[in-house]
Design an enzyme around this catalytic site. Structure first.
Site, short mmCIF file in Angstrom:
data_model
loop_
_atom_site.label_atom_id
_atom_site.label_comp_id
_atom_site.label_asym_id
_atom_site.label_seq_id
_atom_site.Cartn_x
_atom_site.Cartn_y
_atom_site.Cartn_z
N SER A 284 0.86 -1.20 0.00
CA SER A 284 0.00 0.00 0.00
C SER A 284 0.89 1.24 0.00
O SER A 284 2.06 1.17 0.42
CB SER A 284 -0.85 0.01 1.27
OG SER A 284 -1.55 1.23 1.40
N TYR B 198 -1.95 -0.66 10.59
CA TYR B 198 -2.04 -0.93 9.14
C TYR B 198 -0.77 -0.47 8.43
O TYR B 198 -0.17 -1.21 7.65
CB TYR B 198 -3.27 -0.22 8.57
CG TYR B 198 -3.50 -0.47 7.09
CD1 TYR B 198 -4.06 -1.66 6.64
CD2 TYR B 198 -3.15 0.49 6.13
CE1 TYR B 198 -4.26 -1.90 5.29
CE2 TYR B 198 -3.35 0.26 4.78
CZ TYR B 198 -3.92 -0.94 4.36
OH TYR B 198 -4.10 -1.17 3.02
N LYS C 224 2.06 -2.89 6.53
CA LYS C 224 2.38 -2.76 5.10
C LYS C 224 3.86 -2.43 4.89
O LYS C 224 4.45 -2.86 3.90
CB LYS C 224 1.48 -1.69 4.46
CG LYS C 224 0.01 -2.11 4.40
CD LYS C 224 -0.19 -3.35 3.54
CE LYS C 224 -1.64 -3.72 3.38
NZ LYS C 224 -1.83 -4.90 2.49
N TYR D 189 -12.32 11.28 -0.28
CA TYR D 189 -11.34 11.16 -1.37
C TYR D 189 -11.84 11.77 -2.67
O TYR D 189 -11.02 12.26 -3.46
CB TYR D 189 -10.90 9.70 -1.54
CG TYR D 189 -9.89 9.31 -0.50
CD1 TYR D 189 -8.60 9.85 -0.53
CD2 TYR D 189 -10.22 8.45 0.54
CE1 TYR D 189 -7.68 9.53 0.45
CE2 TYR D 189 -9.30 8.13 1.53
CZ TYR D 189 -8.02 8.67 1.47
OH TYR D 189 -7.11 8.37 2.44
#
Ligand code: NAP
Length: 257
Positions: free
Chosen positions: A148, A161, A165, A206
């Protein structure tokens, strides 16, 4: 045995679904793994078979050693080989809590799903691939880890998270070094913000940030964007690369001043 085979974790929805469909188009036999949503996995399988490919849905939790072994077994039982592993299954931080309120429950869920599961699945698949390659049953292997932009970009309300990643990036380089002599190359794909169930709850946020130019290519990423990057890797368009990270993020990783 002529048909190449791929295992995609979390292939039932979102990015994994997009990857499965692209692999199906390339003629791969696809093991479409899912955790709970058999309906979604069956739909992906039907779509691949409907366009002339082969696929099978296999339930399995990447956090479980028995389930991981079952996924490898399913690939071998169905297709007789396993050329490609895509470690895609992943979850976001539970409750998206600020780093000062972050919980051990979320840490364990995120790390077990996003890092520990993929690490030990990769280890199991590597043993299987090495055996198949050494016996001449297939020419080589590819392992692709879906990380990510969070592997290099912080979000203080999703610390676990981001750290999981970042671990996936390191895992990619570790296995790339270890497996090169065995004919197996290892890649990382770092997606930007992609339209899926995972991002559905932050869609409006977003939409605005994209319109304001948060990344150069002003649109949402789509699962197909990741699927096509996987297709390029498995089609051997990077034969002298391993341990490489391919950013599929609309240019988000470019630092601007
Ligand atoms: P998603 O829409 O929420 O889909 C998650 C998939 O993972 C589903 O197929 C789900 O299976 C499966 N899964 C979850 N936990 C699992 C487990 N323990 N064992 C096996 N499968 C499991 O997520 P997504 O947006 O497609 O994300 C896929 C990957 O891309 C994740 O690793 C994520 O971190 C990464 N990523 C996503 C984005 C983004 O913007 N969406 C950006 C960067 C990276 P069921 O259908 O059975 O529930």
């Amino acid at each position: 045995m002529d048909r190449r085979a791929a295992l995609v974790t979390g292939g039932s929805r979102g990015i994994g679904r997009g990857i499965c469909l692209e692999l199906g188009k390339l003629g791969y036999g696809v093991v479409v793994n899912y955790a709970t949503r058999s309906d979604a996995a069956d739909e992906v399988v039907a779509k691949i078979i409907g366009s002339g490919g082969q696929a099978v849905a296999v339930k399995g939790d990447v956090r479980s050693p028995d389930d991981r072994a079952g996924l490898v077994r399913a690939a071998l039982d169905t297709f007789g080989r396993l050329d490609v592993l895509v470690n895609n299954a992943g979850i976001s931080s539970v409750g998206r809590k600020d780093i000062l309120e972050a919980t051990e429950e979320s840490w364990d869920a995120v790390f077990n799903t996003n890092l520990k599961g993929p690490f030990f699945l990769t280890q199991a698949v590597a043993h299987t691939m090495i055996d198949l390659i050494d016996r001449g049953a297939m020419p080589g292997g590819k392992i692709i880890n879906i990380s990510s932009i969070s592997s290099h970009t912080i979000s203080v309300n999703r610390a676990d998270y981001c750290m999981s990643k970042a671990g996936v990036s390191m895992m990619t380089r570790l296995f790339a070094q270890r497996l090169a002599d065995n004919g197996i190359s290892v890649f990382e794909i770092a997606p930007g913000v992609i339209a899926s169930d995972m991002t559905a709850s932050v869609k409006e946020k977003y939409d605005q940030l994209i319109a304001d130019g948060l990344w150069p290519i002003r649109r949402w990423g789509q699962p197909e964007d990741i699927g096509r990057a996987v297709a390029a890797i498995v089609s051997d368009y990077f034969p002298f690369s391993t341990g490489e990270c391919i950013n599929v993020d609309g240019g988000f990783h470019i630092r601007t001043l």
